[in-house]
Motif scaffolding. Structure first.
Motif, PDB file in Angstrom:
ATOM      1  N   LEU A 136      48.052  34.424  29.223  1.00 52.02           N
ATOM      2  CA  LEU A 136      47.507  33.072  29.237  1.00 52.02           C
ATOM      3  C   LEU A 136      46.300  32.961  30.153  1.00 52.02           C
ATOM      4  O   LEU A 136      45.334  32.264  29.855  1.00 52.02           O
ATOM      5  CB  LEU A 136      48.573  32.075  29.696  1.00 52.02           C
ATOM      6  N   HIS A 137      46.376  33.651  31.278  1.00 53.47           N
ATOM      7  CA  HIS A 137      45.325  33.464  32.274  1.00 53.47           C
ATOM      8  C   HIS A 137      45.267  34.680  33.178  1.00 53.47           C
ATOM      9  O   HIS A 137      46.310  35.186  33.627  1.00 53.47           O
ATOM     10  CB  HIS A 137      45.613  32.201  33.097  1.00 53.47           C
ATOM     11  N   ARG A 138      44.067  35.148  33.436  1.00 54.05           N
ATOM     12  CA  ARG A 138      43.867  36.255  34.368  1.00 54.05           C
ATOM     13  C   ARG A 138      43.252  35.673  35.633  1.00 54.05           C
ATOM     14  O   ARG A 138      42.055  35.374  35.667  1.00 54.05           O
ATOM     15  CB  ARG A 138      42.953  37.312  33.743  1.00 54.05           C
ATOM     16  N   PRO A 139      44.054  35.510  36.696  1.00 51.77           N
ATOM     17  CA  PRO A 139      43.556  34.834  37.896  1.00 51.77           C
ATOM     18  C   PRO A 139      42.383  35.577  38.526  1.00 51.77           C
ATOM     19  O   PRO A 139      42.257  36.799  38.418  1.00 51.77           O
ATOM     20  CB  PRO A 139      44.775  34.819  38.835  1.00 51.77           C
ATOM     21  N   ASP A 140      41.551  34.821  39.195  1.00 50.07           N
ATOM     22  CA  ASP A 140      40.424  35.384  39.923  1.00 50.07           C
ATOM     23  C   ASP A 140      40.938  36.213  41.100  1.00 50.07           C
ATOM     24  O   ASP A 140      41.705  35.725  41.930  1.00 50.07           O
ATOM     25  CB  ASP A 140      39.526  34.244  40.412  1.00 50.07           C
ATOM     26  N   GLY A 141      40.513  37.468  41.172  1.00 45.31           N
ATOM     27  CA  GLY A 141      40.998  38.364  42.226  1.00 45.31           C
ATOM     28  C   GLY A 141      40.650  37.886  43.616  1.00 45.31           C
ATOM     29  O   GLY A 141      41.439  38.023  44.559  1.00 45.31           O
ATOM     30  N   GLN A 142      39.464  37.299  43.787  1.00 47.54           N
ATOM     31  CA  GLN A 142      39.056  36.797  45.097  1.00 47.54           C
ATOM     32  C   GLN A 142      39.964  35.660  45.557  1.00 47.54           C
ATOM     33  O   GLN A 142      40.354  35.597  46.731  1.00 47.54           O
ATOM     34  CB  GLN A 142      37.607  36.331  45.025  1.00 47.54           C
ATOM     35  N   LEU A 143      40.319  34.775  44.630  1.00 48.55           N
ATOM     36  CA  LEU A 143      41.222  33.680  44.993  1.00 48.55           C
ATOM     37  C   LEU A 143      42.610  34.190  45.349  1.00 48.55           C
ATOM     38  O   LEU A 143      43.265  33.654  46.254  1.00 48.55           O
ATOM     39  CB  LEU A 143      41.312  32.680  43.840  1.00 48.55           C
ATOM     40  N   LEU A 144      43.080  35.212  44.647  1.00 51.53           N
ATOM     41  CA  LEU A 144      44.386  35.790  44.975  1.00 51.53           C
ATOM     42  C   LEU A 144      44.375  36.387  46.374  1.00 51.53           C
ATOM     43  O   LEU A 144      45.354  36.257  47.128  1.00 51.53           O
ATOM     44  CB  LEU A 144      44.758  36.851  43.940  1.00 51.53           C
ATOM     45  N   ASP A 145      43.291  37.053  46.737  1.00 50.17           N
ATOM     46  CA  ASP A 145      43.189  37.625  48.088  1.00 50.17           C
ATOM     47  C   ASP A 145      43.190  36.523  49.140  1.00 50.17           C
ATOM     48  O   ASP A 145      43.821  36.658  50.204  1.00 50.17           O
ATOM     49  CB  ASP A 145      41.920  38.463  48.203  1.00 50.17           C
ATOM     50  N   GLN A 146      42.486  35.428  48.863  1.00 49.76           N
ATOM     51  CA  GLN A 146      42.455  34.323  49.825  1.00 49.76           C
ATOM     52  C   GLN A 146      43.825  33.660  49.949  1.00 49.76           C
ATOM     53  O   GLN A 146      44.242  33.266  51.044  1.00 49.76           O
ATOM     54  CB  GLN A 146      41.401  33.307  49.397  1.00 49.76           C
TER      55      GLN A 146
END
Length: 767
Positions: free
Chosen positions: A442-452
């Motif tokens: 459904l959605h591939r989250p932004d890697g930068q946001l996951l790190d934050q």
């Protein structure tokens, strides 16, 4: 009344209905939905679980947090103030003041003070039960003379031994120990960085398109000002609004690129074929009328419409471009109604109509949109195109008509071998397919946001919103008792590393039974006549009336009820209370730092009235079930359409038409298996489109009656336009859109090849 007259009246009536429905939508200011999870099934097995998910989504999903870090607290606060002003000026976000949160907390504590005779921390209760009353007295006297001990909510006259104040301290989150309020901002110190915290919520919800655009604009501003006002400042962010805004920005970019690319390609194709734009404009008018009709109907019916319904629904309505193309190409040689249009429309409607039984809100909405759009487009084609003046009948030319004949010319004597190859390939590869409906489709989250997010969780752990325990009981009192019995198991889970912490309702709201035990314990120990409380008053020189007044207040006090507690409880505590649902009471246990899902699931299985809710796993399981259901519905659609063909043509030879989409479906599934791509609901949804297109190709060819070359040209134009549109979708960064595009692209090309051989080649093998 003639058929043409009837069609004109029907088209005029439908157009009037669309106009009136559109005016109603304009007055209601109808909204678009962009939350992907809104397309997924609710948990029908457990309404309480569904209610819990909705409540958490409403309470937590619209919230966001910013950590603004700098080398000193003044710099962090100055930057946080700047961000706060920008967020407030946008008009879409509400910032939560630290002072207002503190005031709400103090009001709640003041409410609890009236019930202080029934509230006792577990450690103090154990101390009293062990008979260590004298220690409490000495500690209370020391604190009474310690002027640096700080302010306390209850003074010595109300809480002589400090038991109530000690209870309040036990409720305070340990994580707040390194946080202080400076200039209205919570400031957290971590190593060499001071972090100023900004808590906020999205007024219209995280999936509001205007709010997403506003947040994207603000993030762009922050990045642009990195070398100016925000120099040497680190910004960490967490919240659904940031993921949603980036996903929406990516979708807009993809729509612009894919839309422009496909439009340019289709425009070039029509100009090369017809040397005129009239066929393209008329085709677009038929599709546009279908989309507009479907849009107005579904929006009025549902009250809102999902963006993906527009994307996929408009794609399915794109099947109707076949109707316009076939009618336009045939109109050049033989004006009149398009043969086979009614049967093609019926088979497509049967195919998409089966999706209405999939028990998936998103599919039902998309299916209704598609069926409505197909009917409206077909009506437009049947009523308008036959009445076109002769000067609009463009002559075809160029390489496209030649290309349309190639499959029939090259492979006419190899049909049997081709079918055998399809069957053998499917027999070897299709069994290797497996269903996977991981939410990453459904959605591939932004890697930068996951790190934050991970960095924020390290600085200030917060409960997970998608993994929790759900407790239930017949009464509120039994529910609180269940929570108190469950607490030791939660503590074991913490000690074994399955979770890092938890929030339990009964910690903040003790059961009446526990409160009464506390009251009896105090009455028999420190608050008895002549007990430690009386000694405390005597040693500090209070008049005897103070001790008598204290004991009288203790005797007439009543316990804290859930209703009183809920009236003032802070949102993060009230969130744990679900209340009464279908004659039972429910509460949540929020978990922080979940590390072992299997262990938590095992704990829940030991209780008949406690469930472990893993939202991601539940949705994935539900999607897998719906995928299997959609597969059976696809088979049912093939069976129903096969029966319709037999009834209509009264010949088994008509089943050759059905072999076109069936063979294409098998070849498409074989390709997915060879590429190692798991089967998902969106692949199956695309196969319904392959079915509709394949049936159109076969039916129009069978009904061509001397105009087979025209029909093959119309089919190739449909194939090329569909390939341009859906082929570019396969390049999307959103997995489900890419899956849809790849499946349709493969199926459309296979439909063209098989229709040319199985239907056209069977009638004219050596054309």
């Amino acid at each position: 009344m003639t058929t043409a007259r009837s069609l004109d009246i029907a088209l005029a009536g439908l157009l009037l209905a669309v106009i009136l429905g559109g005016l109603r939508l304009w007055q209601l200011d109808a909204s678009l939905q962009s939350n992907l999870l809104a397309l997924l099934p609710a948990d029908q097995h457990n309404r309480a679980a569904a209610h819990a998910s909705d409540q958490l989504s409403t309470a937590l999903g619209d919230q966001f947090i910013l950590f603004v870090g700098a080398a000193d607290s003044r710099r962090a606060i100055a930057a946080a103030t700047q961000l706060q002003q920008q967020l407030e000026r946008s008009g879409h976000f509400e910032l939560q003041s630290a002072h207002s949160q503190l005031e709400q907390q103090l009001r709640h504590l003041e409410t609890l003070k009236a019930y202080r005779y029934f509230l006792l921390s577990p450690s103090r209760a154990a101390q009293l039960a062990e008979g260590n009353d004298h220690k409490l007295l000495s500690q209370a006297i020391e604190k009474a003379y310690d002027f640096g001990a700080g302010a306390r909510l209850a003074g010595p006259r109300e809480d002589p031994l400090g038991l109530f104040n000690d209870y309040l301290e036990s409720l305070v989150n340990d994580a707040s120990g390194n946080t202080e309020i400076i200039d209205g901002f919570p400031v957290l110190y971590d190593g060499a960085i001071h972090w100023a915290l900004l808590h906020g919520r999205v007024d219209a919800g995280a999936f509001n398109l205007d709010a997403q655009q506003a947040m994207a604009s603000l993030e762009h501003t922050w990045a642009r000002n990195a070398s100016l006002q925000l120099a040497d400042v680190t910004i960490l962010r967490a919240g659904a609004i940031f993921h949603a805004s980036r996903a929406a920005a990516r979708a807009r970019l993809e729509i612009a690129i894919i839309g422009a690319g496909s439009a340019l390609g289709i425009l070039t194709l029509f100009l090369l074929t017809f040397r005129s734009l009239w066929p393209l404009l008329l085709s677009l008018c038929s599709v546009g009328f279908g989309c507009l009709t479907a849009l107005v109907l579904c929006w009025n019916l549902y009250g809102t419409l999902h963006l993906l319904t527009l994307v996929f629904g408009a794609s399915l309505v794109g099947v109707s471009v076949d109707y316009a193309l076939h009618a336009l190409v045939r109109q050049q040689q033989s004006p009149g109604r398009l043969p086979g249009l009614g049967l093609a429309l019926l088979t497509s409607t049967v195919g998409y109509g089966s999706l209405l039984h999939a028990r998936l809100p998103g599919l039902a909405e998309m299916a209704l949109f598609s069926i409505t759009g197909l009917l409206a487009s077909a009506l437009f084609v049947a009523a308008v195109i036959p009445r076109l003046p002769a000067r609009l009948r463009s002559r075809r030319q160029g390489f496209v008509p030649v290309l349309a004949q190639l499959p029939r010319r090259w492979l006419y004597n190899r049909v049997g071998w081709l079918l055998l190859a399809v069957v053998l390939l499917a027999a070897v590869t299709v069994p290797r397919l497996y269903i996977s409906n991981d939410l990453s489709i459904l959605h591939r989250p932004d890697g930068q946001l996951l790190d934050q997010q991970a960095a924020i969780d390290h600085l200030q752990p917060t409960p997970a919103g998608n993994q929790l325990f759900l407790l239930q009981a017949e009464t509120a009192e039994q529910l609180l008792l269940l929570g108190e019995r469950f607490r030791p198991r939660l503590e074991q889970a913490v000690s074994r590393g399955a979770i890092e912490d938890f929030r339990l309702l009964s910690d903040a709201l003790p059961s009446i039974e526990r409160q009464q035990r506390t009251h009896r314990l105090l009455a028999n120990t420190v608050y008895r006549e002549g007990g430690e409380a009386d000694v405390f008053f005597q040693r500090l020189g209070f008049p005897a009336e103070v001790a008598a007044e204290f004991r009288a207040g203790f005797a007439r006090a009543s316990p804290l009820t859930p209703e009183t507690w809920l009236a003032s409880a802070p949102p993060e505590q009230a969130l744990l209370w679900l209340g009464r649902i279908e004659q039972r009471h429910y509460s949540l246990v929020m978990l922080t730092g979940v590390h072992d899902l299997a262990a938590l699931d095992s704990i829940a299985r030991d209780y008949t009235d406690i469930d472990f809710i893993n939202t991601a796993a539940s949705v994935s399981t539900a999607l897998t079930e719906r995928t299997r259901t959609a597969a059976w519905l696809l088979l049912a659609a093939y069976g129903t359409i096969g029966l319709l063909l037999l009834l209509y043509y009264r010949s088994t030879q008509a089943l050759r038409i059905l072999l076109v989409p069936l063979g294409s479906t098998l070849l498409t599934l074989s390709l997915l298996a060879l590429l190692g791509i798991p089967l998902t609901l969106f692949h199956l949804f695309a196969l319904f489109l392959v079915l509709g297109l394949g049936m159109d190709y076969g039916i129009f060819l069978r009904e061509s009656h001397g105009h087979e070359d025209d029909c093959l040209l119309a089919i190739l134009l449909s194939v090329l336009t569909s390939s341009l549109s859906f082929g570019l979708l396969a390049l999307s960064a959103t997995p489900m859109i890419a899956a849809f595009g790849l499946t349709v692209l493969t199926g459309v090309l296979c439909n063209w090849l098989l229709a040319s051989l199985l239907v056209s080649g069977a009638r004219h093998p050596r054309t």
